[in-house]
Scaffold this motif. Structure first.
Motif, PDB file in Angstrom:
ATOM      1  N   LEU A  24     -15.224  47.819 -27.626  1.00  0.00           N
ATOM      2  CA  LEU A  24     -13.869  47.656 -28.148  1.00  0.00           C
ATOM      3  C   LEU A  24     -13.644  46.269 -28.746  1.00  0.00           C
ATOM      4  N   LYS A  25     -14.295  45.267 -28.183  1.00  0.00           N
ATOM      5  CA  LYS A  25     -14.131  43.877 -28.655  1.00  0.00           C
ATOM      6  C   LYS A  25     -15.484  43.183 -28.751  1.00  0.00           C
ATOM      7  N   PRO A  26     -16.357  43.659 -29.627  1.00  0.00           N
ATOM      8  CA  PRO A  26     -17.692  43.054 -29.709  1.00  0.00           C
ATOM      9  C   PRO A  26     -17.662  41.586 -30.120  1.00  0.00           C
ATOM     10  N   GLY A  27     -16.695  41.202 -30.932  1.00  0.00           N
ATOM     11  CA  GLY A  27     -16.602  39.802 -31.351  1.00  0.00           C
ATOM     12  C   GLY A  27     -16.344  38.860 -30.196  1.00  0.00           C
ATOM     13  N   LYS A  28     -15.547  39.309 -29.261  1.00  0.00           N
ATOM     14  CA  LYS A  28     -15.252  38.493 -28.077  1.00  0.00           C
ATOM     15  C   LYS A  28     -16.534  38.242 -27.287  1.00  0.00           C
TER      16      LYS A  28
ATOM     17  N   GLY B 279     -25.445  29.703 -27.682  1.00  0.00           N
ATOM     18  CA  GLY B 279     -26.000  29.442 -29.007  1.00  0.00           C
ATOM     19  C   GLY B 279     -27.481  29.689 -29.155  1.00  0.00           C
ATOM     20  N   PHE B 280     -28.243  29.561 -28.084  1.00  0.00           N
ATOM     21  CA  PHE B 280     -29.691  29.725 -28.203  1.00  0.00           C
ATOM     22  C   PHE B 280     -30.121  31.189 -28.302  1.00  0.00           C
ATOM     23  N   ILE B 281     -29.177  32.116 -28.151  1.00  0.00           N
ATOM     24  CA  ILE B 281     -29.498  33.541 -28.237  1.00  0.00           C
ATOM     25  C   ILE B 281     -29.170  34.042 -29.647  1.00  0.00           C
TER      26      ILE B 281
ATOM     27  N   PHE C 125     -25.692  45.709 -27.342  1.00  0.00           N
ATOM     28  CA  PHE C 125     -26.806  46.124 -26.483  1.00  0.00           C
ATOM     29  C   PHE C 125     -26.465  45.941 -25.004  1.00  0.00           C
ATOM     30  N   THR C 126     -25.893  44.798 -24.650  1.00  0.00           N
ATOM     31  CA  THR C 126     -25.524  44.585 -23.247  1.00  0.00           C
ATOM     32  C   THR C 126     -24.405  45.542 -22.842  1.00  0.00           C
ATOM     33  N   GLY C 127     -23.517  45.846 -23.776  1.00  0.00           N
ATOM     34  CA  GLY C 127     -22.468  46.821 -23.492  1.00  0.00           C
ATOM     35  C   GLY C 127     -23.045  48.204 -23.223  1.00  0.00           C
ATOM     36  N   LEU C 128     -24.037  48.589 -24.004  1.00  0.00           N
ATOM     37  CA  LEU C 128     -24.696  49.880 -23.807  1.00  0.00           C
ATOM     38  C   LEU C 128     -25.371  49.937 -22.436  1.00  0.00           C
TER      39      LEU C 128
ATOM     40  N   PHE D 245     -25.394  42.065 -32.119  1.00  0.00           N
ATOM     41  CA  PHE D 245     -26.325  43.064 -31.570  1.00  0.00           C
ATOM     42  C   PHE D 245     -26.422  42.916 -30.062  1.00  0.00           C
ATOM     43  N   THR D 246     -26.536  41.685 -29.593  1.00  0.00           N
ATOM     44  CA  THR D 246     -26.636  41.422 -28.156  1.00  0.00           C
ATOM     45  C   THR D 246     -25.396  41.928 -27.429  1.00  0.00           C
TER      46      THR D 246
END
Length: 116
Positions: free
Chosen positions: A19-23, A30-32, A41-44, A37-38
């Motif tokens: 719902l809020k991927p930007g958040k 920063g190093f990731i 992916f973590t949400g999934l 996508f991350t």
């Protein structure tokens, strides 16, 4: 009961990522690379963990993976605490962001109890 609590937490967190991927991309350190996508992916993963826990179809190796996942995303919690202003989180008290850090261990411990 802990299985239901953790399943609900994971399910809600997973849905929130979509719902809020930007958040969630914004709190990725920063190093990731590939922050959006991350976030998805973590949400999934969190969504899948929640479903497995709520259905009670969970094995110890999956619980171990969930515990490792919680430690893998821990840097995002530290990043939120150390970069509060940069992330636009001034509305949250510093103590609340700091207080989130021990919750990771609590969730790991709850999953350990589900194994038993």
């Amino acid at each position: 009961m802990k299985r239901i609590i953790m399943g609900t937490v994971f399910l809600i967190a997973g849905i929130a990522h979509f719902l809020k991927p930007g958040k969630f991309a914004g709190i990725t350190p920063g190093f990731i690379p590939f922050k959006t996508f991350t976030a998805y992916f973590t949400g999934l993963l969190e969504f899948a963990f929640g479903v497995l826990l709520l259905l009670g179809r969970i094995r110890n190796w999956q619980l171990n993976g969930m515990q490792k996942f919680l430690w893998a995303v821990f840097p995002a919690n530290i990043y939120m605490y150390t970069h509060q202003e940069k992330l636009g989180l001034e509305k949250y008290p510093k103590w609340a962001l700091l207080g989130r850090l021990p919750l990771q261990q609590l969730m790991v411990d709850m999953l350990e109890d589900v194994k038993k």
